[in-house]
Design a protein around this motif. Structure first.
Motif, mmCIF file in Angstrom:
data_model
loop_
_atom_site.group_PDB
_atom_site.id
_atom_site.type_symbol
_atom_site.label_atom_id
_atom_site.label_comp_id
_atom_site.label_asym_id
_atom_site.label_seq_id
_atom_site.Cartn_x
_atom_site.Cartn_y
_atom_site.Cartn_z
ATOM 1 N N HIS A 52 55.750 -36.987 -65.103
ATOM 2 C CA HIS A 52 55.394 -36.483 -63.769
ATOM 3 C C HIS A 52 56.391 -37.058 -62.758
ATOM 4 O O HIS A 52 56.044 -37.848 -61.886
ATOM 5 C CB HIS A 52 53.951 -36.835 -63.421
ATOM 6 N N GLU A 83 46.073 -28.344 -61.829
ATOM 7 C CA GLU A 83 45.955 -28.861 -60.456
ATOM 8 C C GLU A 83 45.552 -27.740 -59.524
ATOM 9 O O GLU A 83 45.996 -26.606 -59.676
ATOM 10 C CB GLU A 83 47.282 -29.434 -59.926
ATOM 11 N N GLU A 94 55.402 -29.487 -63.711
ATOM 12 C CA GLU A 94 56.169 -28.710 -62.734
ATOM 13 C C GLU A 94 57.678 -28.792 -62.875
ATOM 14 O O GLU A 94 58.366 -29.397 -62.036
ATOM 15 C CB GLU A 94 55.742 -29.084 -61.310
ATOM 16 N N GLN A 96 52.322 -41.918 -57.951
ATOM 17 C CA GLN A 96 51.525 -41.669 -56.755
ATOM 18 C C GLN A 96 50.343 -42.623 -56.600
ATOM 19 O O GLN A 96 49.802 -42.756 -55.512
ATOM 20 C CB GLN A 96 51.035 -40.217 -56.757
ATOM 21 N N PHE A 125 52.883 -20.347 -57.127
ATOM 22 C CA PHE A 125 52.280 -19.617 -56.021
ATOM 23 C C PHE A 125 51.755 -18.309 -56.586
ATOM 24 O O PHE A 125 52.201 -17.861 -57.649
ATOM 25 C CB PHE A 125 53.352 -19.209 -54.992
ATOM 26 N N GLN A 177 59.760 -28.009 -59.699
ATOM 27 C CA GLN A 177 59.896 -29.085 -58.713
ATOM 28 C C GLN A 177 60.872 -30.152 -59.231
ATOM 29 O O GLN A 177 61.701 -30.655 -58.477
ATOM 30 C CB GLN A 177 58.523 -29.681 -58.397
#
Ligand code: GBH
Length: 474
Positions: free
Chosen positions: A130, A383, A175, A26, A237, A178
């Protein structure tokens, strides 16, 4: 009383730590420099730019591969205790394979970064993976091929060897949900495999074994000399029951187990959550599969993975509402979970990330759930952040930050949740996956039209700076 919106006047405990996070693909750019090969992101976005809303990619991104000194200065001025960044596997092992040739230039880059941080008193925290799998391993099935385990463990072990004298905080994976569900069962993330109800589970199985083995490798070979900590970070979440009914309550609890427990239950309690095993076994059988679509761990693997953490990392951004669902007819994680995910239209919504609503009390409820479910383990928020568009007056990010940190303080002081630190995502605006450069998460704005990728701190940067120095919400 959990659902209040008042800002808290508690102080952050003395040993509570603050950080800021980024990830290699990123921010780094330099996608083909100094011996780096393609990751699944380079490969797929070059092949089909339309995956991304603005056809952006990480070829240049924030150019942090060249501008790392400026990044370090921004991190130092912010006053955080640590910087969480990730290492690009393809810079260290261009072929990806265990035992393959190591790329010195890549090794040097992270040495410079780590030493530069330490010179300014900033603790480096490394995410080993990541999302940027070497494409050369994806050619061979990636996370769906069990041979990935040896390759990952070798890569992780190499990082411990290279950097473990200075890096004391390791996150094996960012994650898993994901990586696996979004990447292998859907088309939300690379490698966009869309193998619904099957690929995600196989990926997750190999990933959990990889995590466990890397943890045990560190424990056996490095921990005594290096004295570091190893963790895994999962996204969660908070799932709030949509209504008062028992079925909504059960759906919300199921959602927590399917989204978060899928990974944390094996790592903390051993094996997948019973509700997942039960439902997926039964539904698979009804669908005519010979075996459950959820793979089985051996007893040895369960024991190896159980307890493979020194703290747990949680990425938390937002809350969703859960109710029961029976509406799918193909093999799917969502059908297996039987959860219908919705949101409350009264919540303040991010203009650039449609999934992101500001629901500060959700963080407090999540932390309480973790405390109950897993016997109050040390939790690091790895995060949390808000997505805006361009502009330095980011008042929504400021209120998000103040309100989420307030709820965090209440969780610590009133509920005795064992939260050891907080990490804001992100230091910089960066390549936000399929949202490209349209969704801005930075405390610092980056001008992606400028070849210099000029960095300018936003209002929120000053607000976070002040929270850190005063150790309270102002
Ligand atoms: C994190 O993912 C990542 O670690 C980081 O790289 C990323 O830049 C950052 O957050 C901001 O997104 O179910 O279709 O509504 C956050 C993971 C991504 C999980 C969006 C929830 C909702 C997609 N979240 N996802 S959807």
């Amino acid at each position: 009383q959990l659902v209040s919106t008042e800002l808290s006047s508690y102080n952050f405990p003395e040993n509570f730590v603050f950080g800021v996070a980024t990830a290699a693909y990123q921010i780094e750019g330099a996608f083909n420099e100094d011996g780096k090969t393609d990751s699944i992101w380079d490969y797929n976005l070059h092949k089909k730019p339309d995956w991304v809303i603005d056809q952006g990619n990480g070829d240049v991104a924030c150019d942090s591969y060249h501008k790392w000194e400026e990044d370090i200065q921004l991190i130092a001025n912010l006053g955080v205790d640590f910087y969480r960044f990730s290492i690009a596997w393809t810079r260290i092992f261009p072929s990806g394979y265990a035992g393959s040739k190591i790329n010195d230039a890549g090794v040097i880059y992270y040495n410079k970064l780590i030493d530069g941080l330490l010179a300014k008193g900033i603790t480096p925290m490394v995410t080993i993976y990541h999302w940027d799998l070497p494409q050369n391993l994806q050619r061979n099935g990636g996370w769906m091929n069990e041979t990935i385990v040896d390759n990952y463990v070798f890569y992780a072990r190499t990082l411990f060897e290279l950097y473990g004298d200075r890096v004391k905080h390791w996150i094996t994976f960012n994650e898993p949900f994901q990586i696996c569900e979004s990447g292998y069962s859907e088309t939300d993330l690379a490698p966009f495999l869309n193998d619904s109800g099957v690929g995600g589970y196989i990926c997750a199985h190999n990933l959990l074994i990889s995590h466990g083995r890397a943890y045990r490798e560190y424990e056996r070979t490095f921990k005594q000399n290096q004295g570091g900590k190893v963790a895994i970070t999962a996204h969660s979440f908070w799932f709030e029951p949509q209504g008062e009914s028992d079925s909504d309550r059960a759906a919300a609890e199921r959602a927590m187990q399917f989204w978060y427990g899928w990974f944390m239950h094996p790592v903390i309690k051993g094996n997948y959550p019973p509700i997942m095993i039960e439902r997926i076994d039964e539904i698979s059988q009804k669908e005519g599969f010979q075996k459950s679509r959820l793979p089985k761990f051996t007893e040895g693997q369960i024991e190896m993975i159980r307890g493979s953490f020194d703290f747990i990392g949680v990425n938390h951004y937002t809350t969703a509402l859960a109710s029961i669902s029976n509406n799918f007819n193909e093999p799917s994680f969502y059908f297996d979970g039987g959860v219908n995910r919705t949101e409350d239209s009264n919540w303040v919504k991010s203009s650039t990330s449609t999934w992101l609503n500001k629901v500060p009390w959700g963080l407090r409820k999540l932390l309480n759930w973790i405390k109950q479910e897993y016997n109050n383990p040390p939790v690091l928020i790895t995060e949390n952040g808000w997505s805006s568009s361009t502009g330095l007056e980011d008042s929504r990010r400021v209120s998000y930050l103040n309100e989420y940190l307030s709820e965090l303080l209440k969780a610590i002081h009133e509920d005795e949740c064992n939260v050891i630190g907080y990490t804001h995502w992100s230091l910089l605006d960066n390549f936000e996956w399929l949202k490209g450069y349209t969704a801005r998460f930075g405390l610092v704005e980056v001008d992606f039209n400028n070849p210099d990728r000029t960095r300018t701190p936003r209002k929120s940067y000053g607000v976070y700076q002040k929270i850190i120095s005063s150790r309270k919400i102002n």
